[in-house]
Design an enzyme around this catalytic site. Structure first.
Site, PDB file in Angstrom:
ATOM      1  N   LYS A 160      66.666  -5.095 108.818  1.00  0.00           N
ATOM      2  CA  LYS A 160      66.082  -6.403 109.136  1.00  0.00           C
ATOM      3  C   LYS A 160      64.640  -6.462 108.651  1.00  0.00           C
ATOM      4  CE  LYS A 160      68.852  -7.134 113.300  1.00  0.00           C
ATOM      5  NZ  LYS A 160      68.837  -7.515 114.723  1.00  0.00           N
ATOM      6  N   GLY A 192      68.201 -14.426 111.858  1.00  0.00           N
ATOM      7  CA  GLY A 192      69.253 -14.050 110.910  1.00  0.00           C
ATOM      8  C   GLY A 192      68.794 -14.027 109.462  1.00  0.00           C
ATOM      9  N   GLU A 208      68.522  -0.944 112.526  1.00  0.00           N
ATOM     10  CA  GLU A 208      69.136  -0.856 113.849  1.00  0.00           C
ATOM     11  C   GLU A 208      70.598  -0.470 113.677  1.00  0.00           C
ATOM     12  OE1 GLU A 208      66.892  -4.072 116.802  1.00  0.00           O
ATOM     13  OE2 GLU A 208      68.786  -4.613 115.879  1.00  0.00           O
ATOM     14  N   TYR A 216      74.267  -1.264 113.795  1.00  0.00           N
ATOM     15  CA  TYR A 216      74.899  -2.574 113.650  1.00  0.00           C
ATOM     16  C   TYR A 216      76.011  -2.724 114.671  1.00  0.00           C
ATOM     17  CZ  TYR A 216      77.328  -6.618 111.783  1.00  0.00           C
ATOM     18  OH  TYR A 216      77.926  -7.851 111.662  1.00  0.00           O
ATOM     19  N   HIS A 239      75.933 -13.708 121.592  1.00  0.00           N
ATOM     20  CA  HIS A 239      74.511 -14.060 121.580  1.00  0.00           C
ATOM     21  C   HIS A 239      74.211 -14.759 122.909  1.00  0.00           C
ATOM     22  CE1 HIS A 239      70.912 -16.197 119.507  1.00  0.00           C
ATOM     23  NE2 HIS A 239      70.863 -16.443 120.792  1.00  0.00           N
ATOM     24  N   LYS A 268      73.331 -22.419 115.095  1.00  0.00           N
ATOM     25  CA  LYS A 268      74.122 -22.644 116.301  1.00  0.00           C
ATOM     26  C   LYS A 268      74.797 -24.011 116.211  1.00  0.00           C
ATOM     27  CE  LYS A 268      70.851 -19.843 118.850  1.00  0.00           C
ATOM     28  NZ  LYS A 268      69.504 -19.921 119.480  1.00  0.00           N
ATOM     29  N   GLU A 319      65.323 -10.671 119.742  1.00  0.00           N
ATOM     30  CA  GLU A 319      64.014 -11.221 119.408  1.00  0.00           C
ATOM     31  C   GLU A 319      63.587 -12.210 120.487  1.00  0.00           C
ATOM     32  OE1 GLU A 319      64.704 -14.255 115.878  1.00  0.00           O
ATOM     33  OE2 GLU A 319      65.701 -12.376 115.423  1.00  0.00           O
ATOM     34  N   ARG A 323      58.991 -20.674 121.358  1.00  0.00           N
ATOM     35  CA  ARG A 323      58.981 -22.137 121.259  1.00  0.00           C
ATOM     36  C   ARG A 323      59.964 -22.743 122.259  1.00  0.00           C
ATOM     37  NH1 ARG A 323      62.533 -20.200 117.207  1.00  0.00           N
ATOM     38  NH2 ARG A 323      64.657 -20.916 117.634  1.00  0.00           N
ATOM     39  N   VAL A 328      66.049 -25.850 120.467  1.00  0.00           N
ATOM     40  CA  VAL A 328      66.928 -27.008 120.284  1.00  0.00           C
ATOM     41  C   VAL A 328      67.824 -27.164 121.515  1.00  0.00           C
ATOM     42  CG1 VAL A 328      68.790 -27.977 118.866  1.00  0.00           C
ATOM     43  CG2 VAL A 328      66.943 -26.685 117.768  1.00  0.00           C
TER      44      VAL A 328
HETATM   45  C1  MV4 Z   1      72.188  -7.979 114.969  1.00  0.00           C
HETATM   46  C2  MV4 Z   1      73.580  -8.036 114.929  1.00  0.00           C
HETATM   47  C3  MV4 Z   1      74.280  -6.869 115.070  1.00  0.00           C
HETATM   48  N1  MV4 Z   1      73.615  -5.710 115.235  1.00  0.00           N
HETATM   49  N2  MV4 Z   1      71.574  -6.805 115.128  1.00  0.00           N
HETATM   50  C4  MV4 Z   1      71.415 -12.584 114.000  1.00  0.00           C
HETATM   51  C5  MV4 Z   1      70.244 -13.422 114.388  1.00  0.00           C
HETATM   52  C6  MV4 Z   1      69.158 -12.490 114.829  1.00  0.00           C
HETATM   53  N3  MV4 Z   1      68.539 -12.988 115.994  1.00  0.00           N
HETATM   54  C7  MV4 Z   1      69.837 -11.194 115.071  1.00  0.00           C
HETATM   55  N4  MV4 Z   1      71.171 -11.321 114.580  1.00  0.00           N
HETATM   56  C8  MV4 Z   1      72.026 -10.276 114.670  1.00  0.00           C
HETATM   57  N5  MV4 Z   1      71.444  -9.064 114.845  1.00  0.00           N
HETATM   58  C9  MV4 Z   1      72.290  -5.703 115.267  1.00  0.00           C
HETATM   59  N6  MV4 Z   1      71.656  -4.542 115.418  1.00  0.00           N
HETATM   60  C10 MV4 Z   1      74.198  -9.271 114.743  1.00  0.00           C
HETATM   61  C11 MV4 Z   1      73.425 -10.391 114.595  1.00  0.00           C
HETATM   62  C12 MV4 Z   1      74.146 -11.594 114.370  1.00  0.00           C
HETATM   63  C13 MV4 Z   1      74.852 -11.796 113.185  1.00  0.00           C
HETATM   64  C14 MV4 Z   1      74.818 -10.902 112.143  1.00  0.00           C
HETATM   65  C15 MV4 Z   1      75.543 -11.097 110.994  1.00  0.00           C
HETATM   66  C16 MV4 Z   1      76.315 -12.246 110.848  1.00  0.00           C
HETATM   67  C17 MV4 Z   1      76.341 -13.182 111.860  1.00  0.00           C
HETATM   68  C18 MV4 Z   1      75.603 -12.972 113.026  1.00  0.00           C
HETATM   69  C19 MV4 Z   1      75.658 -13.911 114.018  1.00  0.00           C
HETATM   70  C20 MV4 Z   1      74.936 -13.692 115.156  1.00  0.00           C
HETATM   71  C21 MV4 Z   1      74.187 -12.532 115.329  1.00  0.00           C
END
Ligand code: MV4
Length: 449
Positions: free
Chosen positions: A157, A164, A199, A201, A207, A236, A287, A291, A294
């Site tokens: 990341k 994302g 991180e 995965y 979420h 979203k 994270e 703010r 939405v």
């Molecule tokens: C991740 C994850 C899986 N593992 N981190 C997406 C938005 C951001 N706030 C963090 N996100 C993610 N972080 C770890 N360590 C999965 C997501 C994730 C995502 C990732 C790939 C494709 C679609 C996604 C949808 C929601 C969250």
């Protein structure tokens, strides 16, 4: 209390903020681009100032134009809404240096949370669970050491990313160095900062996010969680409060983590702690969004708290006005976008016919009207349909009824797509994770052969 607030935004959220200001007997100043001359936020604000041409860079992202508009109208505070400059610490600082109050958290806290590596470290310090991960990856040796320790698959990341953006999933050692290199180049180009971290995965997580509120007296509390797993490409589509299928123990546990962290960082304002929930019901900090979001209305519907009023009061030095609230009933928000239900292609243009749903437990936050021309320059959000009812099943039925009433003619919308979600057995059963929309689209493609 503030006498006049400038809203550095457009669309439905600008109207949402104007409404709160009107009820608080505070004057409002709208700013608008040349493409938004006929927008409702311009009409409904007490004053309006044109800040530049259609392009966001030259208008809604233009510090000098916005601050000049505040100066000529003698506004004493700025509300940034969401998107645009809402999480820009430099802009917040710039407002303050110009003698304008900032309706949002302190710029230093915005900067801390905007740096995802520092934010992660702050959460570790506050004893909030994070996934096994790394700090900034400086060298190839760092990369291999971290991957070895964490185990594949891993996710890279961008430290300056978020929501994302700037993420790379790495399945095995073979692509590690290459993906890190590409990720660094993309992050440098997109955010002006190449730093990446790693991180473990987690596949198809849920979420879940917690609405937190802190004040300048050191108080911190929460307004419960929102389930935001129904998303496509990190946008979203539908959000709910409270979450479904979460034990009271689990909920209490992430509410406490979020509140403790909010207090620990001295957060002043409303904010959101995003958590990833894995299949074993373990939650991890992702994270913090500094703010108003939405999807804030679903929290308002189940708590009765006006989050914009709360933001303004806190920015004026008042204390958080509630504590220990329990959610009442269930709320669902559906984002109605100007886009094709099949291809998701944007569909700007003139709205030639419109019927907006209503009735008990129905709220529609929108800036559209019959005859309005949706400009092509901004996001495609037309309206947020928010329903509230006694429980989740009743809320789903109410949402479906409202979709049947909702008519937007002249442009394409995703109303039909929402009907597909609400009718889906997995959705109805509350079995939503971040892979839900992908599965729905795959099933749809398969059923067509
Ligand atoms: C991740 C994850 C899986 N593992 N981190 C997406 C938005 C951001 N706030 C963090 N996100 C993610 N972080 C770890 N360590 C999965 C997501 C994730 C995502 C990732 C790939 C494709 C679609 C996604 C949808 C929601 C969250």
């Amino acid at each position: 209390m503030f006498k006049k607030v400038l809203i550095a935004n457009r669309g439905e959220i600008a109207l949402r903020i104007i409404r709160a200001l009107r009820e608080m007997q505070i004057k409002s100043v709208a700013v608008y681009s040349q493409a938004d001359a006929n927008a409702l936020h311009v009409k409904f604000a007490d004053q309006a100032v044109c800040i530049g041409p259609a392009s966001s860079t030259l208008s809604y992202l233009n510090f000098a134009a916005i601050i000049s508009a505040a100066e000529v109208t003698a506004a004493d505070a700025v509300h940034p809404g969401y998107g645009f400059l809402a999480e820009n610490a430099e802009f917040a600082e710039c407002c303050k240096r110009c003698g304008l109050n900032w309706i949002g958290p302190q710029p230093e806290v915005m900067r801390l949370m905007g740096d995802k590596i520092r934010a992660r470290a702050a959460m570790v310090k506050a004893k909030v669970p994070v996934l096994p991960g790394s700090g900034v990856l400086q060298t190839e040796a760092d990369l291999h050491e971290a991957a070895e320790r964490i185990g594949f698959p891993v996710i890279l990341k961008a430290s300056a990313g978020g929501g994302g953006r700037g993420m790379k999933i790495v399945e095995d050692k073979g692509r590690l160095v290459q993906d890190w290199g590409t990720g660094r180049a993309e992050a440098a180009a997109a955010f002006g900062n190449p730093d990446m971290y790693m991180e473990r995965y987690c596949r198809k997580p849920r979420h879940i996010e917690v609405q937190v509120v802190g004040d300048s007296h050191g108080n911190a509390t929460h307004l419960g969680e929102r389930e935001c797993s129904v998303q496509r490409r990190h946008q979203k589509i539908l959000e709910e409060a409270p979450g479904t299928g979460l034990s009271d123990e689990l909920r209490a546990s992430f509410h406490k983590a979020a509140t403790d962290a909010t207090r620990r960082i001295g957060y002043e304002g409303v904010g959101t702690m995003e958590f990833l929930l894995d299949e074993d019901d373990k939650f991890y900090f992702m994270e913090m969004n500094t703010r108003l979001q939405v999807e804030h209305p679903v929290t308002e519907m189940v708590s009765g708290v006006d989050l914009v009023r709360e933001q303004i009061n806190i920015a004026c030095g008042e204390r958080v006005s509630f504590d220990g609230l329990k959610p009442r009933g269930h709320s669902i928000e559906l984002r109605i976008n100007a886009e094709d239900s099949e291809s998701f292609a944007p569909s700007p243009g003139k709205i030639t016919g419109l019927n907006i749903p209503g009735g008990l437990g129905v709220r529609v936050d929108t800036h559209i009207y019959e005859g309005y021309v949706v400009p092509p320059h901004y996001d495609s959000l037309l309206a947020k349909l928010i329903v509230h009812d006694t429980d989740r099943d009743a809320a789903i039925r109410r949402a479906a009824r409202c979709l049947d009433e909702f008519v937007v003619e002249g442009i394409k919308t995703n109303i039909a797509f929402h009907k597909g979600i609400l009718n889906h057995p997995e959705y109805r059963a509350g079995k939503v994770d971040t892979g839900f929309v992908g599965r729905l689209l795959a099933q749809r493609a398969a059923s067509r052969g």
